[in-house]
Structures are given as C-alpha cells and as structure tokens.
Enzyme design. Sequence first.
Site, PDB file in Angstrom:
ATOM      1  N   LYS A 166      29.139  75.704  52.692  1.00  0.00           N
ATOM      2  CA  LYS A 166      28.929  75.346  51.281  1.00  0.00           C
ATOM      3  C   LYS A 166      30.207  74.832  50.642  1.00  0.00           C
ATOM      4  O   LYS A 166      30.162  73.955  49.771  1.00  0.00           O
ATOM      5  CB  LYS A 166      28.375  76.543  50.499  1.00  0.00           C
ATOM      6  CG  LYS A 166      26.955  76.878  50.906  1.00  0.00           C
ATOM      7  CD  LYS A 166      26.111  77.416  49.774  1.00  0.00           C
ATOM      8  CE  LYS A 166      24.665  77.527  50.241  1.00  0.00           C
ATOM      9  NZ  LYS A 166      23.814  78.286  49.346  1.00  0.00           N
ATOM     10  N   LYS A 215      17.305  72.467  61.190  1.00  0.00           N
ATOM     11  CA  LYS A 215      16.270  73.326  60.593  1.00  0.00           C
ATOM     12  C   LYS A 215      15.621  72.641  59.383  1.00  0.00           C
ATOM     13  O   LYS A 215      16.263  71.818  58.725  1.00  0.00           O
ATOM     14  CB  LYS A 215      16.839  74.711  60.244  1.00  0.00           C
ATOM     15  CG  LYS A 215      17.573  74.793  58.936  1.00  0.00           C
ATOM     16  CD  LYS A 215      17.764  76.254  58.497  1.00  0.00           C
ATOM     17  CE  LYS A 215      18.246  76.234  57.056  1.00  0.00           C
ATOM     18  NZ  LYS A 215      18.235  77.496  56.379  1.00  0.00           N
ATOM     19  N   LYS A 223      15.265  72.937  52.379  1.00  0.00           N
ATOM     20  CA  LYS A 223      14.831  72.405  51.089  1.00  0.00           C
ATOM     21  C   LYS A 223      15.823  71.410  50.522  1.00  0.00           C
ATOM     22  O   LYS A 223      15.513  70.691  49.591  1.00  0.00           O
ATOM     23  CB  LYS A 223      14.512  73.523  50.103  1.00  0.00           C
ATOM     24  CG  LYS A 223      15.568  74.553  49.921  1.00  0.00           C
ATOM     25  CD  LYS A 223      15.023  75.729  49.105  1.00  0.00           C
ATOM     26  CE  LYS A 223      16.085  76.806  49.054  1.00  0.00           C
ATOM     27  NZ  LYS A 223      15.674  78.048  48.546  1.00  0.00           N
TER      28      LYS A 223
HETATM   29  P1  ATP Z   1      19.061  75.290  51.927  1.00  0.00           P
HETATM   30  O1  ATP Z   1      18.282  74.324  52.721  1.00  0.00           O
HETATM   31  O2  ATP Z   1      19.327  74.825  50.522  1.00  0.00           O
HETATM   32  O3  ATP Z   1      20.255  75.845  52.636  1.00  0.00           O
HETATM   33  P2  ATP Z   1      17.131  77.195  52.720  1.00  0.00           P
HETATM   34  O4  ATP Z   1      15.877  76.363  52.840  1.00  0.00           O
HETATM   35  O5  ATP Z   1      17.834  77.560  53.969  1.00  0.00           O
HETATM   36  O6  ATP Z   1      18.094  76.538  51.680  1.00  0.00           O
HETATM   37  P3  ATP Z   1      17.396  79.858  51.543  1.00  0.00           P
HETATM   38  O7  ATP Z   1      17.126  80.140  50.099  1.00  0.00           O
HETATM   39  O8  ATP Z   1      18.788  79.893  52.000  1.00  0.00           O
HETATM   40  O9  ATP Z   1      16.670  78.497  51.930  1.00  0.00           O
HETATM   41  O10 ATP Z   1      16.535  80.856  52.424  1.00  0.00           O
HETATM   42  C1  ATP Z   1      15.528  81.699  51.971  1.00  0.00           C
HETATM   43  C2  ATP Z   1      14.938  82.427  53.165  1.00  0.00           C
HETATM   44  O11 ATP Z   1      14.182  81.512  53.977  1.00  0.00           O
HETATM   45  C3  ATP Z   1      15.999  83.049  54.073  1.00  0.00           C
HETATM   46  O12 ATP Z   1      15.571  84.333  54.513  1.00  0.00           O
HETATM   47  C4  ATP Z   1      16.074  82.065  55.217  1.00  0.00           C
HETATM   48  O13 ATP Z   1      16.502  82.706  56.392  1.00  0.00           O
HETATM   49  C5  ATP Z   1      14.626  81.562  55.319  1.00  0.00           C
HETATM   50  N1  ATP Z   1      14.560  80.185  55.864  1.00  0.00           N
HETATM   51  C6  ATP Z   1      15.064  79.062  55.288  1.00  0.00           C
HETATM   52  N2  ATP Z   1      14.806  77.961  56.044  1.00  0.00           N
HETATM   53  C7  ATP Z   1      14.104  78.389  57.125  1.00  0.00           C
HETATM   54  C8  ATP Z   1      13.527  77.731  58.288  1.00  0.00           C
HETATM   55  N3  ATP Z   1      13.630  76.410  58.476  1.00  0.00           N
HETATM   56  N4  ATP Z   1      12.875  78.481  59.193  1.00  0.00           N
HETATM   57  C9  ATP Z   1      12.754  79.813  59.016  1.00  0.00           C
HETATM   58  N5  ATP Z   1      13.278  80.498  57.969  1.00  0.00           N
HETATM   59  C10 ATP Z   1      13.936  79.813  57.013  1.00  0.00           C
END
Ligand code: ATP
Length: 334
Positions: free
Chosen positions: A115, A197, A200
Amino acid sequence: MINGKKVLFSGMQATGNLTLGNYLGAMKNWVTLSDEYECFYSVVDMHSITVRQDPSTLRQRARKLLMIYIAAGLDPEKNCLYYQSHVSGHAELAWILNCFTYMGELNRMTQFKDKAAKHADNINAGLFTYPVLMAADILLYQADVVPVGVDQMQHLELTRDIAQRFNGIYGDVFTVPEAYVGKVGAKIMSLQDPSRKMSKSDENPNASIYLMDDPDTIMRKCKRAVTDSEGQILYREEQPGIRNLIDIYSACSGKTPEETVKEFDGKGYGEFKMAVGEAVNSVLKPLQERYAQLEKDKAYIDRIIKENAEKADYVATKTLRKVQRKVGFPDRIR
Ligand code: ATP
Ligand code: LTN
C-alpha cells in the site's frame, strides 16, 4: 466465551465494490460459522481512512456494506453487525497495543509495503500501524477464531504475537485467536488474468464479478473469462483459468472440485462457462433481492445499527477496563 459459545470476530473495509472473491473467500464462511459461534462482524471504517476517502462516499459505502452483511445471510438479531467507529474502545485499545508492538514487526508487513508503494504521496502513520488497530479489533472481543482470506494471515500472526507478549507481562488478559481459512474459494482469481487475485481495485471491470452485477452482465463476464486451448475441463495448475472457474462453480454449488470435474467430463468450455454463470447467479440473485428489500427499510437498519453498537460497546468496554487496570491507569471514580 459469551453465552456459552466461543467468540468469532471478522471485518471488511467499505472501500470499492465488493466482488465475488470477497463473498466466496470471506462472507460465505461467516454465514456458515455464525450458528456455532458468538459472532462480531464489523464494518471497519476506521481502517478505511488510512487511504484518503471522499467522506460522503465512505458513509454510503459503509451503510451498503452493513446491508450486504445482512443480505448475505447474517441475521443481525443473532450476530453483532456494527461500525468500528461507533465503538471507541477500538481506538483506545489500539493506542495501548501500539506501545507493545515493535517498529521492526510493522516494517515486515507485506500489505504495508504494497500500500505504501501504491500511495507513495500519503504514507501516513495510520497506514503503518493499521495491523495494531486490527489486533485491537480482535482482542477487544476475546475472539477465539477469525475467518479471513489467505492475504490476512500475516496480520493475524502479529495479533497472536502481541496477545502473547501482553499476557506474558500481565497474566492471562487476552484470548490468543486462531485464523480460519475456508477450503474452497479462499483465493478467487481474476477472470481476465488468472495469475492475479480477483480484486475490487482492478481497473478492468471484466476481471471481477461484482455482487451487484445483473444476471446478463454475470453471464457475459463468465463467457469472456480467459481460459486456454487444451479443450478439457481438468483441475490442474497448467489450466489456471479453467481451475478458477471450477473453484467458482464448486463454491457456488456446494460441490467439491472433483465432483465438478466429473459433472463436466467431455463437455465443452462454452457449456461449462454458461453453467458457471448460472451457478453464480443462483447465489447472487437472492442476495440482491434481500438487499433491495433492506434498502427500503431505513428504520429497521437504523435500529440494528444502534442496538448492535451498544452490544459491541458493552463487550469491548469490559476488556478495555481490564487492560487499563493491568497497565496501571487509575481507577475511575463512580
Ligand atoms: P483490494 O482489492 O482493494 O486490496 P480486497 O478485494 O482484497 O481489496 P479486502 O477488503 O482487503 O478486499 O478483503 C476483505 C476480505 O475478502 C478478506 O478476508 C480477504 O481475505 C477476502 N478476499 C478478498 N479478495 C479475495 C479473493 N479474490 N478471493 C478470496 N478471498 C478474498
Ligand atoms: N485488514 C482486513 C480487514 C480487517 C479485519 C479486522 C479482518 C480489519 N480488522 C479484524 C479480520 C479481523 C482486510 O483488509 N481485509
């Protein structure tokens, strides 16, 4: 233990549009575990401001996220769904725990490094101590278990280290929590680049399925998902696109990847992709319908927000007072 049950804590940031990855990797497990544990699910808005936010957007998204928790199947009468910023104990405990965490430990956190690189113009102290606030979230409720995706494991290890360090000095104050990572769907990959992965913050909207996508958009995104030219539906590393679609189909239909492979033996990619889209729709449609209902019921949501904040505050304050005594703050005069 609360009401004779072990305690579960987890949280999610209200930043960006939630994806199918967030749902299958985190929220779906929350729902499965919610009968067995006494659960606290927080909308962690205090974590969100480590990155600059537009105030009205953050407020709207925080409320939406709380409604998505309910729409995903978490009963707000049984589970404590609340905003982190409504319970002042989070910030108070975080301060104390900051004094029991080393700079060297925080320097090793890979999420901070990522970050900081992404937001080079705003590397603030909150971004650096983010994992201490996360430790405070978990330890305030004496959580036994914390369901998260694989990417949060390092923060959970740090939380355990802080808890053990504090207990080593002051006696048994904190429950040392365990992580819970689900078997299927712990890492959903991008539909456009299956080596990354599903996230969002991806700029390409075709890479992610959003929880609020309509059925046609979901079918289109599944049809366009990047696969390979092997022509066989097999669950293996060499076919990461197909493997990801098998994960998505399995997680949505409650089957194992092996059962899915058997079901589609000899079938073509086109037919399989349609089935994946339908399976995703069968999970998201009821969620979207419940969400639309909730949106109409402002008074109900307001009551949930108020009552659950009070419940969370009661539990949090109990731990906080104990910690304040232990470190030597003077007793409050009643
Ligand atoms: P960003 O993409 O902005 O880093 P993010 O999509 O990873 O955000 P977070 O708010 O960091 O979202 O994660 C919320 C929860 O969702 C966490 O427990 C994270 O481990 C899970 N998570 C996020 N993306 C995935 C994915 N692609 N597959 C499985 N679990 C996920
Ligand atoms: N850091 C987590 C969100 C989060 C969390 C928590 C998860 C904040 N506090 C406590 C579990 C327990 C994330 O970025 N996904």
